[in-house]
Design a protein around this motif. Structure first.
Motif, PDB file in Angstrom:
ATOM      1  N   SER A 300      31.801  32.366  10.990  1.00 18.78           N
ATOM      2  CA  SER A 300      31.057  31.267  11.583  1.00 18.78           C
ATOM      3  C   SER A 300      30.516  30.349  10.495  1.00 18.78           C
ATOM      4  N   LYS A 301      30.572  29.064  10.730  1.00 16.40           N
ATOM      5  CA  LYS A 301      30.018  28.103   9.769  1.00 16.40           C
ATOM      6  C   LYS A 301      28.497  28.197   9.690  1.00 16.40           C
ATOM      7  N   GLU A 302      27.908  28.929  10.647  1.00 13.01           N
ATOM      8  CA  GLU A 302      26.464  29.055  10.670  1.00 13.01           C
ATOM      9  C   GLU A 302      25.938  29.938   9.537  1.00 13.01           C
ATOM     10  N   HIS A 303      26.826  30.735   8.929  1.00 11.81           N
ATOM     11  CA  HIS A 303      26.358  31.568   7.815  1.00 11.81           C
ATOM     12  C   HIS A 303      27.388  31.578   6.673  1.00 11.81           C
ATOM     13  N   THR A 304      27.718  30.373   6.240  1.00 14.95           N
ATOM     14  CA  THR A 304      28.613  30.209   5.096  1.00 14.95           C
ATOM     15  C   THR A 304      27.960  29.335   4.028  1.00 14.95           C
ATOM     16  N   ILE A 305      28.465  29.489   2.812  1.00 13.75           N
ATOM     17  CA  ILE A 305      28.044  28.668   1.674  1.00 13.75           C
ATOM     18  C   ILE A 305      29.285  28.048   1.060  1.00 13.75           C
ATOM     19  N   VAL A 306      29.258  26.763   0.849  1.00 16.04           N
ATOM     20  CA  VAL A 306      30.366  26.075   0.201  1.00 16.04           C
ATOM     21  C   VAL A 306      29.922  25.688  -1.210  1.00 16.04           C
ATOM     22  N   ALA A 307      30.667  26.180  -2.213  1.00 16.07           N
ATOM     23  CA  ALA A 307      30.256  25.924  -3.596  1.00 16.07           C
ATOM     24  C   ALA A 307      31.475  25.945  -4.518  1.00 16.07           C
ATOM     25  N   GLN A 308      31.287  25.376  -5.695  1.00 10.50           N
ATOM     26  CA  GLN A 308      32.360  25.338  -6.684  1.00 10.50           C
ATOM     27  C   GLN A 308      32.299  26.576  -7.577  1.00 10.50           C
ATOM     28  N   VAL A 309      33.442  27.233  -7.735  1.00 11.21           N
ATOM     29  CA  VAL A 309      33.516  28.445  -8.557  1.00 11.21           C
ATOM     30  C   VAL A 309      33.334  28.081 -10.031  1.00 11.21           C
ATOM     31  N   GLN A 310      32.400  28.757 -10.686  1.00 16.75           N
ATOM     32  CA  GLN A 310      32.108  28.499 -12.101  1.00 16.75           C
ATOM     33  C   GLN A 310      32.802  29.496 -13.031  1.00 16.75           C
ATOM     34  N   VAL A 311      32.705  30.779 -12.693  1.00 19.10           N
ATOM     35  CA  VAL A 311      33.255  31.846 -13.535  1.00 19.10           C
ATOM     36  C   VAL A 311      33.799  32.940 -12.635  1.00 19.10           C
ATOM     37  N   ILE A 312      34.870  33.613 -13.090  1.00 17.17           N
ATOM     38  CA  ILE A 312      35.402  34.782 -12.391  1.00 17.17           C
ATOM     39  C   ILE A 312      35.532  35.926 -13.391  1.00 17.17           C
ATOM     40  N   GLU A 313      34.974  37.081 -13.044  1.00 16.01           N
ATOM     41  CA  GLU A 313      35.129  38.287 -13.857  1.00 16.01           C
ATOM     42  C   GLU A 313      36.013  39.263 -13.092  1.00 16.01           C
ATOM     43  N   ASN A 314      37.168  39.566 -13.654  1.00 17.40           N
ATOM     44  CA  ASN A 314      38.098  40.498 -13.029  1.00 17.40           C
ATOM     45  C   ASN A 314      37.814  41.895 -13.555  1.00 17.40           C
ATOM     46  N   VAL A 337      42.011  40.679  -5.095  1.00 20.05           N
ATOM     47  CA  VAL A 337      43.140  39.763  -4.887  1.00 20.05           C
ATOM     48  C   VAL A 337      42.663  38.436  -4.313  1.00 20.05           C
ATOM     49  N   THR A 338      41.390  38.121  -4.491  1.00 20.71           N
ATOM     50  CA  THR A 338      40.869  36.843  -4.011  1.00 20.71           C
ATOM     51  C   THR A 338      41.669  35.681  -4.574  1.00 20.71           C
ATOM     52  N   GLU A 339      41.737  34.644  -3.791  1.00 20.35           N
ATOM     53  CA  GLU A 339      42.474  33.455  -4.220  1.00 20.35           C
ATOM     54  C   GLU A 339      41.580  32.450  -4.931  1.00 20.35           C
ATOM     55  N   ALA A 340      40.326  32.842  -5.184  1.00 21.97           N
ATOM     56  CA  ALA A 340      39.399  31.916  -5.849  1.00 21.97           C
ATOM     57  C   ALA A 340      39.880  31.593  -7.255  1.00 21.97           C
ATOM     58  N   ARG A 341      39.681  30.340  -7.645  1.00 18.94           N
ATOM     59  CA  ARG A 341      40.034  29.881  -8.986  1.00 18.94           C
ATOM     60  C   ARG A 341      38.867  29.087  -9.571  1.00 18.94           C
ATOM     61  N   ILE A 342      38.707  29.148 -10.876  1.00 23.47           N
ATOM     62  CA  ILE A 342      37.634  28.406 -11.529  1.00 23.47           C
ATOM     63  C   ILE A 342      37.793  26.910 -11.253  1.00 23.47           C
ATOM     64  N   GLY A 343      36.694  26.260 -10.847  1.00 23.04           N
ATOM     65  CA  GLY A 343      36.721  24.842 -10.533  1.00 23.04           C
ATOM     66  C   GLY A 343      37.029  24.551  -9.075  1.00 23.04           C
ATOM     67  N   GLN A 344      37.456  25.556  -8.344  1.00 22.00           N
ATOM     68  CA  GLN A 344      37.799  25.384  -6.928  1.00 22.00           C
ATOM     69  C   GLN A 344      36.541  25.371  -6.070  1.00 22.00           C
ATOM     70  N   THR A 345      36.514  24.498  -5.074  1.00 17.11           N
ATOM     71  CA  THR A 345      35.434  24.519  -4.090  1.00 17.11           C
ATOM     72  C   THR A 345      35.811  25.525  -3.015  1.00 17.11           C
ATOM     73  N   LYS A 346      34.945  26.515  -2.832  1.00 13.28           N
ATOM     74  CA  LYS A 346      35.295  27.671  -2.024  1.00 13.28           C
ATOM     75  C   LYS A 346      34.221  27.911  -0.970  1.00 13.28           C
ATOM     76  N   THR A 347      34.629  28.433   0.175  1.00 17.61           N
ATOM     77  CA  THR A 347      33.689  28.816   1.215  1.00 17.61           C
ATOM     78  C   THR A 347      33.418  30.314   1.123  1.00 17.61           C
ATOM     79  N   PHE A 348      32.153  30.659   1.054  1.00 15.22           N
ATOM     80  CA  PHE A 348      31.739  32.060   1.002  1.00 15.22           C
ATOM     81  C   PHE A 348      30.965  32.392   2.269  1.00 15.22           C
ATOM     82  N   VAL A 349      31.183  33.590   2.775  1.00 16.08           N
ATOM     83  CA  VAL A 349      30.531  34.034   4.000  1.00 16.08           C
ATOM     84  C   VAL A 349      29.417  35.013   3.648  1.00 16.08           C
ATOM     85  N   VAL A 350      28.219  34.766   4.195  1.00 16.67           N
ATOM     86  CA  VAL A 350      27.052  35.599   3.921  1.00 16.67           C
ATOM     87  C   VAL A 350      26.800  36.536   5.104  1.00 16.67           C
TER      88      VAL A 350
END
Length: 368
Positions: A300-314, A337-350
């Motif tokens: 649900s969009k009611e509990h998501t955060i949209v933000a730009q990925v800064q760093v990824i630690e694998n 196996v997340t598809e997140a990439r540095i600099g990408q604007t991503k939707t996160f679910v809380v």
């Protein structure tokens, strides 16, 4: 074994140039008979000072310390019936392991057959039987630490005190010895007080944990309660790895607004935060309760955060994804196996059922 009690114990150090320094401020707690309690906190928080006061190596400035049914304020360390294991193994290098284990009992003039029996029992419990004729230099770090523990076991004390005993071991060996200590507690049924700065050690070993900061006890609770219901932002940020995320927010109309978005709150949260309507709060959420939307089928969009990925630690088994909300860096623990990439604007679910809120002025958790 016995319980340990602190009644309004204070420890002050006097320095003529810098003035008085209070290392422990009015500690009150009870450690129950046969309980494994861990003191944890950053360097200088007062945890080791508290342990040393139990042992009699430091004299409290005021208050009472009770071990068993005795007030031990003026009692010499050797008369308190405690055994202490230090960070430094402090073994006699010229003695065999058998001689190291028996040395304290010989000083106490115990009968020879009793000494032999207790050394054999301790060696069997700790897996040292085949090493009794070796010298400390012939043992690994973990084996030497077991010998140090064995010297405490043969004393058969009322209380065992451990002062950061695993600090000198490498990461893999720390895990191994940690498991051995937990099993040892079950076998001995002993009262154990353990000091560490490592919150993972605290969470895995302690039946209850005493969290300290700047000489003051912040919370005493089970690992589960500390993790899910921290008293304040210090406990929330100290317990858990990675630490809890803090997001500066404002409560309005059943939503928590923050820079770049908002989250709808459920009815219970809205009711609990009624006194903060239109006011700032700090919203807390642990990294494992933030998910990448590519692994949530119904988001649900009611509990998501949209933000730009800064760093990824694998990290292999998981990825830690970092993004910024306002001045705060936020961590999400996501599938590797997340598809997140540095600099990408991503939707996160809380997972909003896991949200906690703190008063920004007191940093105390708001009861919902």
């Amino acid at each position: 074994m016995a319980r340990v009690e602190f009644k309004n114990v204070v420890k002050e150090y006097v320095d003529e140039k810098r003035g008085n320094f209070t290392a422990v401020t009015g500690s009150d707690f009870i450690i129950n008979d046969k309980e494994f309690v861990v003191f944890v906190g950053p360097s200088g928080c007062g945890k080791s000072t508290s342990l040393r006061m139990m042992a009699g190596l430091e004299r409290q400035s005021s208050g009472d310390i009770i071990i068993g049914d005795r007030i031990v304020n003026d009692m010499h360390p050797k008369d308190r019936d405690i055994a202490m294991v230090f960070q430094d193994y402090a073994l006699y290098p010229h003695m065999t392991i058998r001689e190291n284990l028996s040395f304290g009992l010989k000083n106490l003039k115990r009968p020879k057959d009793e000494i032999e029996r207790k050394v054999a029992e301790a060696a069997n419990i700790l897996g040292l039987t085949d090493m009794l004729e070796r010298k400390p230099r012939e043992l690994s770090g973990g084996q030497r630490q077991r010998v140090a523990v064995g010297r405490a076991i043969v004393r058969d004390p009322q209380v065992f005190l451990f002062d950061e005993p695993l600090s000198n071991l490498d990461a893999k060996l720390r895990v191994q010895v940690r498991v051995e200590l937990a099993e040892l507690h079950k076998r001995l049924g002993a009262t154990i007080v353990y000091v560490t700065h490592d919150q993972v050690e605290a969470m895995t070993l302690g039946e209850r944990i005493v969290v300290m900061n700047k000489g003051t006890i912040q919370q005493i609770a089970s690992p589960t309660e500390l993790y899910n219901k921290p008293n304040n932002m210090f406990v929330a940020g100290f317990i858990g790895s990675p630490a809890m995320n803090f997001i500066d927010s404002r409560i309005e109309g059943g939503r928590a607004f923050f820079e770049g978005g908002s989250i709808a709150l459920d009815d219970a949260m809205t009711s609990g935060l009624k006194a903060y309507e239109g006011k700032p709060v700090v919203m807390g959420i642990r990294p494992e309760h933030i998910y990448g939307d590519d692994f949530v089928h119904i988001a649900s969009k009611e509990h998501t955060i949209v933000a730009q990925v800064q760093v990824i630690e694998n990290l292999g088994a998981e990825n830690l994804v970092y993004f910024r909300i306002g001045s705060r860096m936020v961590t999400a623990r996501v599938n590797p196996v997340t598809e997140a990439r540095i600099g990408q604007t991503k939707t996160f679910v809380v997972d909003r059922s896991k949200l906690v809120f703190f008063d920004p002025s007191t940093e105390v958790r708001i009861e919902l």
